[in-house]
Scaffold this motif. Structure first.
Motif, PDB file in Angstrom:
ATOM      1  N   ASP A  61       0.820  -1.209   0.000  1.00 53.53           N
ATOM      2  CA  ASP A  61       0.000   0.000   0.000  1.00 53.53           C
ATOM      3  C   ASP A  61       0.857   1.263   0.000  1.00 53.53           C
ATOM      4  O   ASP A  61       0.494   2.273  -0.602  1.00 53.53           O
ATOM      5  N   SER A  62       2.008   1.191   0.647  1.00 53.78           N
ATOM      6  CA  SER A  62       2.848   2.375   0.797  1.00 53.78           C
ATOM      7  C   SER A  62       3.487   2.832  -0.511  1.00 53.78           C
ATOM      8  O   SER A  62       3.967   3.967  -0.599  1.00 53.78           O
ATOM      9  N   VAL A  63       3.492   1.978  -1.533  1.00 50.15           N
ATOM     10  CA  VAL A  63       4.139   2.356  -2.793  1.00 50.15           C
ATOM     11  C   VAL A  63       3.175   2.382  -3.966  1.00 50.15           C
ATOM     12  O   VAL A  63       3.577   2.739  -5.087  1.00 50.15           O
ATOM     13  N   LYS A  64       1.923   2.031  -3.749  1.00 46.69           N
ATOM     14  CA  LYS A  64       0.948   2.025  -4.836  1.00 46.69           C
ATOM     15  C   LYS A  64       0.848   3.400  -5.472  1.00 46.69           C
ATOM     16  O   LYS A  64       0.771   4.417  -4.776  1.00 46.69           O
ATOM     17  N   GLY A  65       0.865   3.408  -6.807  1.00 45.22           N
ATOM     18  CA  GLY A  65       0.767   4.670  -7.532  1.00 45.22           C
ATOM     19  C   GLY A  65       2.097   5.368  -7.725  1.00 45.22           C
ATOM     20  O   GLY A  65       2.189   6.336  -8.495  1.00 45.22           O
ATOM     21  N   ARG A  66       3.142   4.897  -7.046  1.00 45.95           N
ATOM     22  CA  ARG A  66       4.473   5.512  -7.177  1.00 45.95           C
ATOM     23  C   ARG A  66       5.489   4.554  -7.792  1.00 45.95           C
ATOM     24  O   ARG A  66       6.374   4.993  -8.515  1.00 45.95           O
ATOM     25  N   PHE A  67       5.379   3.273  -7.483  1.00 49.25           N
ATOM     26  CA  PHE A  67       6.327   2.275  -7.973  1.00 49.25           C
ATOM     27  C   PHE A  67       5.659   1.400  -9.025  1.00 49.25           C
ATOM     28  O   PHE A  67       4.461   1.120  -8.940  1.00 49.25           O
ATOM     29  N   THR A  68       6.460   0.938  -9.978  1.00 49.52           N
ATOM     30  CA  THR A  68       5.973   0.028 -11.006  1.00 49.52           C
ATOM     31  C   THR A  68       6.972  -1.108 -11.189  1.00 49.52           C
ATOM     32  O   THR A  68       8.155  -0.856 -11.445  1.00 49.52           O
ATOM     33  N   ILE A  69       6.478  -2.325 -11.056  1.00 49.39           N
ATOM     34  CA  ILE A  69       7.321  -3.496 -11.269  1.00 49.39           C
ATOM     35  C   ILE A  69       7.067  -4.033 -12.677  1.00 49.39           C
ATOM     36  O   ILE A  69       5.934  -4.001 -13.174  1.00 49.39           O
ATOM     37  N   SER A  70       8.125  -4.494 -13.318  1.00 50.75           N
ATOM     38  CA  SER A  70       7.988  -5.067 -14.649  1.00 50.75           C
ATOM     39  C   SER A  70       9.075  -6.116 -14.848  1.00 50.75           C
ATOM     40  O   SER A  70       9.982  -6.252 -14.017  1.00 50.75           O
ATOM     41  N   ARG A  71       8.988  -6.841 -15.948  1.00 47.85           N
ATOM     42  CA  ARG A  71       9.981  -7.865 -16.223  1.00 47.85           C
ATOM     43  C   ARG A  71      10.144  -8.027 -17.720  1.00 47.85           C
ATOM     44  O   ARG A  71       9.204  -7.800 -18.489  1.00 47.85           O
ATOM     45  N   ASP A  72      11.340  -8.424 -18.113  1.00 46.18           N
ATOM     46  CA  ASP A  72      11.651  -8.726 -19.507  1.00 46.18           C
ATOM     47  C   ASP A  72      12.082 -10.192 -19.526  1.00 46.18           C
ATOM     48  O   ASP A  72      13.227 -10.512 -19.178  1.00 46.18           O
ATOM     49  N   ASN A  73      11.186 -11.061 -19.906  1.00 47.81           N
ATOM     50  CA  ASN A  73      11.469 -12.492 -19.834  1.00 47.81           C
ATOM     51  C   ASN A  73      12.587 -12.904 -20.781  1.00 47.81           C
ATOM     52  O   ASN A  73      13.352 -13.816 -20.476  1.00 47.81           O
ATOM     53  N   ALA A  74      12.687 -12.236 -21.912  1.00 47.29           N
ATOM     54  CA  ALA A  74      13.734 -12.582 -22.877  1.00 47.29           C
ATOM     55  C   ALA A  74      15.123 -12.282 -22.316  1.00 47.29           C
ATOM     56  O   ALA A  74      16.095 -12.954 -22.654  1.00 47.29           O
ATOM     57  N   ARG A  75      15.192 -11.264 -21.469  1.00 48.42           N
ATOM     58  CA  ARG A  75      16.471 -10.874 -20.873  1.00 48.42           C
ATOM     59  C   ARG A  75      16.654 -11.407 -19.462  1.00 48.42           C
ATOM     60  O   ARG A  75      17.680 -11.140 -18.829  1.00 48.42           O
ATOM     61  N   THR A  77      15.333 -10.437 -16.765  1.00 50.31           N
ATOM     62  CA  THR A  77      15.585  -9.246 -15.959  1.00 50.31           C
ATOM     63  C   THR A  77      14.279  -8.672 -15.447  1.00 50.31           C
ATOM     64  O   THR A  77      13.279  -8.636 -16.175  1.00 50.31           O
ATOM     65  N   GLY A  78      14.315  -8.230 -14.205  1.00 53.52           N
ATOM     66  CA  GLY A  78      13.182  -7.552 -13.615  1.00 53.52           C
ATOM     67  C   GLY A  78      13.550  -6.120 -13.281  1.00 53.52           C
ATOM     68  O   GLY A  78      14.729  -5.782 -13.131  1.00 53.52           O
ATOM     69  N   TYR A  79      12.529  -5.275 -13.173  1.00 57.25           N
ATOM     70  CA  TYR A  79      12.759  -3.855 -12.931  1.00 57.25           C
ATOM     71  C   TYR A  79      11.795  -3.349 -11.859  1.00 57.25           C
ATOM     72  O   TYR A  79      10.692  -3.872 -11.697  1.00 57.25           O
ATOM     73  N   LEU A  80      12.240  -2.314 -11.167  1.00 53.67           N
ATOM     74  CA  LEU A  80      11.365  -1.596 -10.244  1.00 53.67           C
ATOM     75  C   LEU A  80      11.571  -0.111 -10.512  1.00 53.67           C
ATOM     76  O   LEU A  80      12.619   0.441 -10.180  1.00 53.67           O
ATOM     77  N   GLN A  81      10.578   0.520 -11.137  1.00 51.42           N
ATOM     78  CA  GLN A  81      10.613   1.949 -11.364  1.00 51.42           C
ATOM     79  C   GLN A  81      10.018   2.640 -10.147  1.00 51.42           C
ATOM     80  O   GLN A  81       8.873   2.365  -9.781  1.00 51.42           O
ATOM     81  N   MET A  82      10.799   3.510  -9.538  1.00 54.48           N
ATOM     82  CA  MET A  82      10.368   4.180  -8.307  1.00 54.48           C
ATOM     83  C   MET A  82      10.299   5.679  -8.564  1.00 54.48           C
ATOM     84  O   MET A  82      11.322   6.304  -8.856  1.00 54.48           O
TER      85      MET A  82
END
Length: 120
Positions: A61-75, A77-82
């Motif tokens: 709840d503390s990061v909803k709307g501010r952080f975005t998690i994503s992943r690139d399966n081919a690479r 690799t995972g990401y966290l945009q803050m």
């Protein structure tokens, strides 16, 4: 054996942004789920965000709307945009992967952690 390596941490002013990356390496593996956790001094490690192999996401709840998690399966690799970072986001951030290895089975793997400091 599988290794997870995080990058992208650092010092940022309040309101700023950072993008964390988590790269998996090894042989004969498939990442099932990925997650980002954080641990601030004197506090327990907490889940920040997670993403399944199908792309379903979950956020604290503390990061909803501010952080975005994503992943690139081919690479693998995972990401966290803050974005809109706050001083209370200061912590060591850890990448977690639930990974299927052959012939080992499914197990949890952790990165070494990357420091995020939000301060003016």
């Amino acid at each position: 054996q599988v290794q997870l390596v995080e990058s992208g941490g650092g010092l940022v002013q309040p309101g700023g942004s950072l993008r964390l990356s988590c790269a998996a390496s090894g042989s004969r593996f498939k990442i099932v789920d990925m997650g980002w956790y954080r641990q601030a001094p004197g506090k327990q490690r907490e889940l920040v965000a997670s993403i399944t192999s199908a792309g379903s996401t979950n956020y604290a709840d503390s990061v909803k709307g501010r952080f975005t998690i994503s992943r690139d399966n081919a690479r693998n690799t995972g990401y966290l945009q803050m974005n809109s970072l706050k001083p209370e986001d200061t912590a060591v951030y850890y990448c977690n992967g639930r990974i299927l290895t052959l012939p080992g089975g499914i197990d949890d793997y952790w990165g070494q952690g990357t420091q995020v400091t939000v301060s003016s």
